[in-house]
Write an enzyme that holds these catalytic residues in place. Structure first.
Site, PDB file in Angstrom:
ATOM      1  N   ASP A 206      49.877  11.648-127.541  1.00  0.00           N
ATOM      2  CA  ASP A 206      51.150  10.965-127.786  1.00  0.00           C
ATOM      3  C   ASP A 206      51.093   9.996-128.959  1.00  0.00           C
ATOM      4  O   ASP A 206      52.081   9.303-129.226  1.00  0.00           O
ATOM      5  CB  ASP A 206      51.577  10.181-126.534  1.00  0.00           C
ATOM      6  CG  ASP A 206      51.606  11.040-125.285  1.00  0.00           C
ATOM      7  OD1 ASP A 206      51.494  12.270-125.403  1.00  0.00           O
ATOM      8  OD2 ASP A 206      51.744  10.468-124.190  1.00  0.00           O
ATOM      9  N   ASP A 271      56.201  10.304-124.330  1.00  0.00           N
ATOM     10  CA  ASP A 271      55.432  11.065-123.351  1.00  0.00           C
ATOM     11  C   ASP A 271      56.079  12.436-123.129  1.00  0.00           C
ATOM     12  O   ASP A 271      57.185  12.522-122.599  1.00  0.00           O
ATOM     13  CB  ASP A 271      55.401  10.280-122.027  1.00  0.00           C
ATOM     14  CG  ASP A 271      54.555  10.945-120.958  1.00  0.00           C
ATOM     15  OD1 ASP A 271      54.038  12.053-121.194  1.00  0.00           O
ATOM     16  OD2 ASP A 271      54.413  10.351-119.875  1.00  0.00           O
ATOM     17  N   GLY A 297      53.506   6.158-125.522  1.00  0.00           N
ATOM     18  CA  GLY A 297      53.376   7.423-124.826  1.00  0.00           C
ATOM     19  C   GLY A 297      53.043   7.230-123.364  1.00  0.00           C
ATOM     20  O   GLY A 297      53.383   6.206-122.756  1.00  0.00           O
ATOM     21  N   HIS A 298      52.341   8.203-122.810  1.00  0.00           N
ATOM     22  CA  HIS A 298      51.996   8.202-121.390  1.00  0.00           C
ATOM     23  C   HIS A 298      51.150   6.990-121.014  1.00  0.00           C
ATOM     24  O   HIS A 298      51.333   6.388-119.961  1.00  0.00           O
ATOM     25  CB  HIS A 298      51.233   9.497-121.078  1.00  0.00           C
ATOM     26  CG  HIS A 298      51.054   9.771-119.622  1.00  0.00           C
ATOM     27  ND1 HIS A 298      52.100  10.094-118.784  1.00  0.00           N
ATOM     28  CD2 HIS A 298      49.934   9.794-118.847  1.00  0.00           C
ATOM     29  CE1 HIS A 298      51.645  10.299-117.567  1.00  0.00           C
ATOM     30  NE2 HIS A 298      50.332  10.112-117.570  1.00  0.00           N
ATOM     31  N   PHE A 299      50.227   6.616-121.901  1.00  0.00           N
ATOM     32  CA  PHE A 299      49.334   5.482-121.642  1.00  0.00           C
ATOM     33  C   PHE A 299      49.864   4.232-122.347  1.00  0.00           C
ATOM     34  O   PHE A 299      49.197   3.654-123.207  1.00  0.00           O
ATOM     35  CB  PHE A 299      47.907   5.811-122.082  1.00  0.00           C
ATOM     36  CG  PHE A 299      47.273   6.909-121.275  1.00  0.00           C
ATOM     37  CD1 PHE A 299      46.704   6.648-120.038  1.00  0.00           C
ATOM     38  CD2 PHE A 299      47.248   8.209-121.751  1.00  0.00           C
ATOM     39  CE1 PHE A 299      46.127   7.658-119.287  1.00  0.00           C
ATOM     40  CE2 PHE A 299      46.670   9.232-121.002  1.00  0.00           C
ATOM     41  CZ  PHE A 299      46.113   8.958-119.770  1.00  0.00           C
TER      42      PHE A 299
END
Length: 327
Positions: A206, A271, A297-299
């Site tokens: 991401d 994400d 993003g996801h993290f």
């Protein structure tokens, strides 16, 4: 005259927006408390957890995602521990927690949630808020349904509970992983737990073009606990079980609707795994929830920990006793 009215209206709107957002971006810095690294026995297994902050202050329980552990919250914990009591455990089978042999124990999200429920009891957490991300969402919803009287607030960051949050391709992947137990499918799932896959398809996926924001400590730490075949099979079994979460979505959504908890939804909009529509979908069942997207993003806790901390502080300060509010 019209210009003055317009200016007054804009000023009023800005002040109202700050009030509604809990003054999330006007908080003063507070020194963090020490972080303690501890173990507690649950169902005959040692569960590792990070703990920081005064236990007499409101507790936030952080539930981690795949393929990580409480290590993913190492930046966020110090930003919150001066104000709150923060606890971040490693799921059984992950991080520093014990990892019963997957040949003898089948890893499911029911199993993870049951151990987490006993962890909460063992720690004596009578009241707490939940922060859930990725795998933390299905663990968290099971935990909330098992202990509805203990959960005061919900914070979800790319923690999906809606089909809208999954592309058709991803829904199909989880369904196939659940139904297809062939050797070929097992090998595909096993490949997803490799070092190369975790680096490229998880942490760096991401952040293309800005990879320097993602610390290699993340995948190095995770990779330490995915070196053996048995350790990787634990994650394979969880992939195989993930479709049970999709089947449970309607039940969880009804629970959220009935509980109507104070809720903060923060979504890393970059994400592609749990897409932003999944965050917005919470508003169908919790219309009073606060919803934000951030350029991450996801993290997101790796990319934008300070931005997340400001939102959490603003959200929590709207509901906790005034003695804990930073003036």
């Amino acid at each position: 005259m019209n210009a003055r009215r317009t200016l007054c209206y804009l000023l009023f709107s800005m002040l109202l927006n700050l009030a509604m957002n809990g003054f999330a971006y006007s908080q003063q810095a507070v020194w963090p408390d020490p972080i303690y690294h501890r173990y507690i026995e649950v169902e005959g297994n040692k569960i590792f957890y990070r703990e920081s902050g005064n236990p007499n202050k409101p507790t936030i329980l952080f539930l981690h995602g795949y393929p990580s552990s409480s290590h993913m919250y190492r930046h966020l914990i110090p930003l919150l521990s001066g104000r709150f009591h923060v606890i971040a455990p490693d799921n059984i089978g992950s991080g520093y927690s014990d990892k019963p042999d997957p040949s003898n124990v089948t890893y499911t999200f029911d199993y993870l949630a049951r151990v987490m429920e006993e962890f909460v009891r063992a720690k004596g957490l009578e009241k707490y808020s939940i922060y859930m991300q990725d795998f933390g969402a299905p663990v968290g919803l099971r935990l909330m349904m098992a202990q509805p009287e203990r959960v005061e607030r919900l914070i979800t960051q790319n923690g999906n509970v809606y089909l809208e949050g999954l592309t058709p391709k991803r829904q199909d992947f989880f369904k196939k992983a659940f139904e297809d137990r062939s050797k070929d499918m097992q090998e595909k799932l096993f490949a997803l737990t490799s070092k190369e896959s975790i680096i490229k398809t998880q942490y760096l996926r991401d952040v293309e073009g800005k990879e320097e924001v993602m610390s290699p400590d993340s995948w190095t730490h995770d990779g330490t606990f995915l070196q053996s075949i048995a350790q990787r099979k634990i994650q394979v079994q969880l992939f195989q079980d993930y479709y049970t979460n999709l089947q449970a979505y309607p039940r969880w959504q009804e629970f959220l609707r009935k509980q109507s908890l104070p809720t903060l939804i923060v979504w890393g909009e970059n994400d592609p795994a749990f897409i932003t529509a999944g965050g917005r979908a919470f508003l169908k069942d919790i219309p009073h929830a606060q919803f934000y997207t951030i350029d991450a993003g996801h993290f997101a806790m790796e990319e934008k920990p300070v931005e997340l901390a400001k939102l959490i502080i603003g959200f929590m300060n709207q509901y906790i006793d005034k003695q804990f509010v930073i003036k």
